[in-house]
Write an enzyme that holds these catalytic residues in place. Structure first.
Site, PDB file in Angstrom:
ATOM      1  N   GLY A  51       0.949  -1.274  -0.071  1.00 36.72           N
ATOM      2  CA  GLY A  51       0.190  -0.196  -0.074  1.00 36.72           C
ATOM      3  C   GLY A  51       0.818   1.213  -0.096  1.00 36.72           C
ATOM      4  O   GLY A  51       2.009   1.108  -0.416  1.00 36.72           O
ATOM      5  N   GLY A  52       0.206   2.385   0.420  1.00 33.91           N
ATOM      6  CA  GLY A  52       1.018   3.659   0.487  1.00 33.91           C
ATOM      7  C   GLY A  52       2.357   3.690   1.213  1.00 33.91           C
ATOM      8  O   GLY A  52       3.387   4.148   0.993  1.00 33.91           O
ATOM      9  N   MET A  53       2.175   3.075   2.628  1.00 27.61           N
ATOM     10  CA  MET A  53       3.038   3.270   3.378  1.00 27.61           C
ATOM     11  C   MET A  53       3.631   1.871   3.989  1.00 27.61           C
ATOM     12  O   MET A  53       4.912   1.769   4.531  1.00 27.61           O
ATOM     13  CB  MET A  53       2.679   3.668   4.700  1.00 27.61           C
ATOM     14  CG  MET A  53       2.192   5.266   4.867  1.00 27.61           C
ATOM     15  SD  MET A  53       1.832   5.791   6.342  1.00 27.61           S
ATOM     16  CE  MET A  53       0.526   4.666   7.095  1.00 27.61           C
ATOM     17  N   VAL A  56       3.038  -5.844   2.477  1.00 30.37           N
ATOM     18  CA  VAL A  56       2.673  -7.065   3.275  1.00 30.37           C
ATOM     19  C   VAL A  56       3.386  -8.389   2.743  1.00 30.37           C
ATOM     20  O   VAL A  56       3.457  -8.400   1.295  1.00 30.37           O
ATOM     21  CB  VAL A  56       1.218  -7.120   2.939  1.00 30.37           C
ATOM     22  CG1 VAL A  56       0.552  -8.020   3.890  1.00 30.37           C
ATOM     23  CG2 VAL A  56       0.492  -5.776   3.352  1.00 30.37           C
ATOM     24  N   LYS A  71       2.955  -7.045   8.083  1.00 31.87           N
ATOM     25  CA  LYS A  71       2.688  -5.811   7.428  1.00 31.87           C
ATOM     26  C   LYS A  71       4.121  -4.708   7.733  1.00 31.87           C
ATOM     27  O   LYS A  71       4.003  -4.902   9.014  1.00 31.87           O
ATOM     28  CB  LYS A  71       1.329  -4.896   7.579  1.00 31.87           C
ATOM     29  CG  LYS A  71       1.011  -3.503   6.939  1.00 31.87           C
ATOM     30  CD  LYS A  71      -0.290  -3.082   7.171  1.00 31.87           C
ATOM     31  CE  LYS A  71      -0.493  -1.831   6.326  1.00 31.87           C
ATOM     32  NZ  LYS A  71      -1.871  -1.434   6.475  1.00 31.87           N
ATOM     33  N   ASP A 169     -11.546   4.637   4.832  1.00 33.03           N
ATOM     34  CA  ASP A 169     -11.175   4.278   3.907  1.00 33.03           C
ATOM     35  C   ASP A 169     -11.749   2.933   3.600  1.00 33.03           C
ATOM     36  O   ASP A 169     -10.877   2.062   3.101  1.00 33.03           O
ATOM     37  CB  ASP A 169      -9.474   4.121   3.714  1.00 33.03           C
ATOM     38  CG  ASP A 169      -8.942   4.335   2.188  1.00 33.03           C
ATOM     39  OD1 ASP A 169      -9.593   4.622   1.534  1.00 33.03           O
ATOM     40  OD2 ASP A 169      -7.796   3.772   2.274  1.00 33.03           O
TER      41      ASP A 169
END
Length: 307
Positions: A51-53, A56, A71, A169
């Site tokens: 994902g963005g940050m 995984v 993660k 989100d």
């Protein structure tokens, strides 16, 4: 609220889920330097996504030998105290929400600056994966299946709302399937306690995904559970019709956000005529511009869909 269409339509949603699992299992993971290393007691086996940050990984608990999803905060963010706090907050938030339709958190291991969250492994892919595969095969979900998935997602979000947590989100990519095909809510990375639920990050960027953001999110206002209700309504609209209520044009997320603010939501029956009227009305109430006119929280959505 489980009336099927009166005309025959494509069936086999369970088969579509099974096909999706086969496709996911056949994917060749990209090379990754962390594969083969350990963070705490968790041995990293293969990348699963990112994902963005964070990225995984599939990992194994060296003590119990059980598989988990690990993660891991991306290297470029490991030196940021603010992002580190947000990452730790996600783990804390998810560990508070104990529900069958929310991914479980097991531990928060750390090796030096590398932060990680060990959580339940969900091998069935996401609702986004299912929608994409269904679209490629021109197979639309049955109405009853769409309701079932929305109910399960709503139950998970309702558990968060009961603890005064707003996800902020909700989208098909954050609704994952476990091995039994049950929906689990993931990624509380932007979820905050209600008293801190503002729309902007510290650098003035919006939090959320434009296609699923409520009008108040798009305007930069404080958000509450009704904002998650709006996102659930967008998800249910998409599950029923195979398309979003508002579509981005010319690659402009801000134009899309303006649609959420200004344009009335279309009736899903426009795109699938035999959606039951009561179900269409539930979707439209979720998508009301005024938060006060929506269902107050996810539990009210669950109650309406269960009638």
């Amino acid at each position: 609220m489980s009336a099927p269409d009166s005309q025959p339509e494509p069936t086999g949603d369970d088969a579509l889920l099974s096909e999706l699992r086969v496709v996911l299992n056949r994917r060749t993971p990209p090379a990754d330097l962390l594969v083969g290393s350990s963070i705490g007691k968790f041995q990293i086996r293969a990348p699963l996504g990112e994902g963005g940050m964070a990225r995984v990984y599939r990992a194994v608990d060296s003590e119990s030998q059980s598989e988990v999803a690990l993660k891991v905060l991306k290297p470029e963010y490991q030196s940021s105290p603010d992002i580190g706090r947000r990452f730790a907050q996600e783990a804390q938030t998810m560990s508070r929400i104990r529900h069958a339709h929310v991914a479980r958190v097991f531990a928060t291991p750390q090796e030096g600056p590398v932060q990680a969250i060990a959580m339940e492994l969900l091998p069935g892919g996401s609702l986004r994966d299912l929608l994409v595969r269904g679209s490629a095969r021109k197979r639309r979900l049955r109405v009853n299946a769409a309701i079932r998935f929305a109910l399960q997602a709503g139950q998970g979000v309702a558990a968060a709302h009961a603890l005064d947590v707003v996800h902020r989100d909700i989208k098909p990519g954050n609704l994952m399937f476990d091995a039994a095909g049950r929906v689990k809510v993931v990624d509380f990375g932007v979820g905050l306690a209600l008293e801190r639920s503002t729309w902007l990050t510290g650098v003035g960027r919006p939090i959320g995904t434009p296609a699923y953001m409520s009008p108040e999110q798009c305007r930069g206002e404080r958000v509450g559970p009704a904002s998650d209700v709006y996102a659930l309504g967008v998800c249910l609209f998409e599950l029923l019709t195979g398309r979003l209520p508002f579509v981005e044009e010319a690659g402009s997320p801000f134009a899309l956000m303006l649609k959420h603010i200004q344009e009335p939501a279309p009736n899903p029956q426009r795109y699938r005529r035999r959606i039951p009227r009561g179900l269409a009305n539930i979707v439209l109430r979720c998508l009301h511009k005024n938060p006060a006119e929506r269902f107050a929280n996810a539990q009210e959505v669950v109650n309406a869909l269960s009638e």
